[in-house]
Scaffold this active site. Structure first.
Site, PDB file in Angstrom:
ATOM      1  CG  ASP A 112      -1.566  -0.898   1.463  1.00  0.00           C
ATOM      2  OD1 ASP A 112      -2.487  -1.481   0.308  1.00  0.00           O
ATOM      3  OD2 ASP A 112      -2.129  -2.073   2.697  1.00  0.00           O
ATOM      4  CG  ASP A 130      -6.934  -1.594  -1.665  1.00  0.00           C
ATOM      5  OD1 ASP A 130      -7.134  -2.980  -1.770  1.00  0.00           O
ATOM      6  OD2 ASP A 130      -5.945  -1.119  -1.243  1.00  0.00           O
TER       7      ASP A 130
END
Length: 156
Positions: A112, A130
């Site tokens: 991330d 995401d």
């Protein structure tokens, strides 16, 4: 229909490329300010789902993702042929699911790096996959709402 799979592949490609850059160029937890007090690039790893829930349950994620991918492909083939919005939304969900699946499979964690502070709230760090999943689900809800509204009108 092939264009919708190409959309999913493009999402996977962008997702994996951006994650590769983060892993290659940034130290873990390193933060680069893009827009002060709003947007940062932060190298982070997640071995769970959103907000770190179900941390360390990789087998669960493998099974769920395979089932979801099979379901999306089936649904695209059966129902999305005549509905562009539905097909695009499923393409985005498919690309996002595969992007994070690749991370889980090969890295045993998800990379991330998109880090936003919105109205003083430091939103959980996320990635392109995401984002694709969230946008795809929102579009899927809109497509479902529109379809239900059409069904309601045709029944009256």
């Amino acid at each position: 229909m092939i264009w919708y799979y190409i959309i999913a592949l493009i999402i996977v490609g962008i997702d994996q490329y951006t994650k590769w850059i983060v892993v290659k160029e940034m130290e873990l937890y390193e933060q680069i300010t893009v827009i002060e007090d709003f947007f940062y690039l932060t190298s982070h790893r997640n071995n769970g789902a959103a907000w770190g829930i179900l941390e360390g349950h990789m087998t669960f994620f493998y099974i769920v993702t395979v089932i979801v991918v099979i379901g999306i492909v089936y649904y695209m083939q059966k129902y999305a042929k005549d509905n562009k919005l539905l097909a695009i939304s499923l393409s985005l969900v498919l690309g996002g699911a595969i992007g994070n699946f690749i991370d889980r499979l090969f890295r045993k964690e998800v990379v991330d790096f998109l880090d936003f502070v919105i109205a003083g709230y430091d939103y959980p760090i996320f990635n392109i996959a995401d984002s694709s999943l969230v946008i795809g689900v929102i579009l899927l809800l809109i497509a479902t709402f529109i379809d239900e509204k059409k069904k309601g009108k045709s029944e009256s």
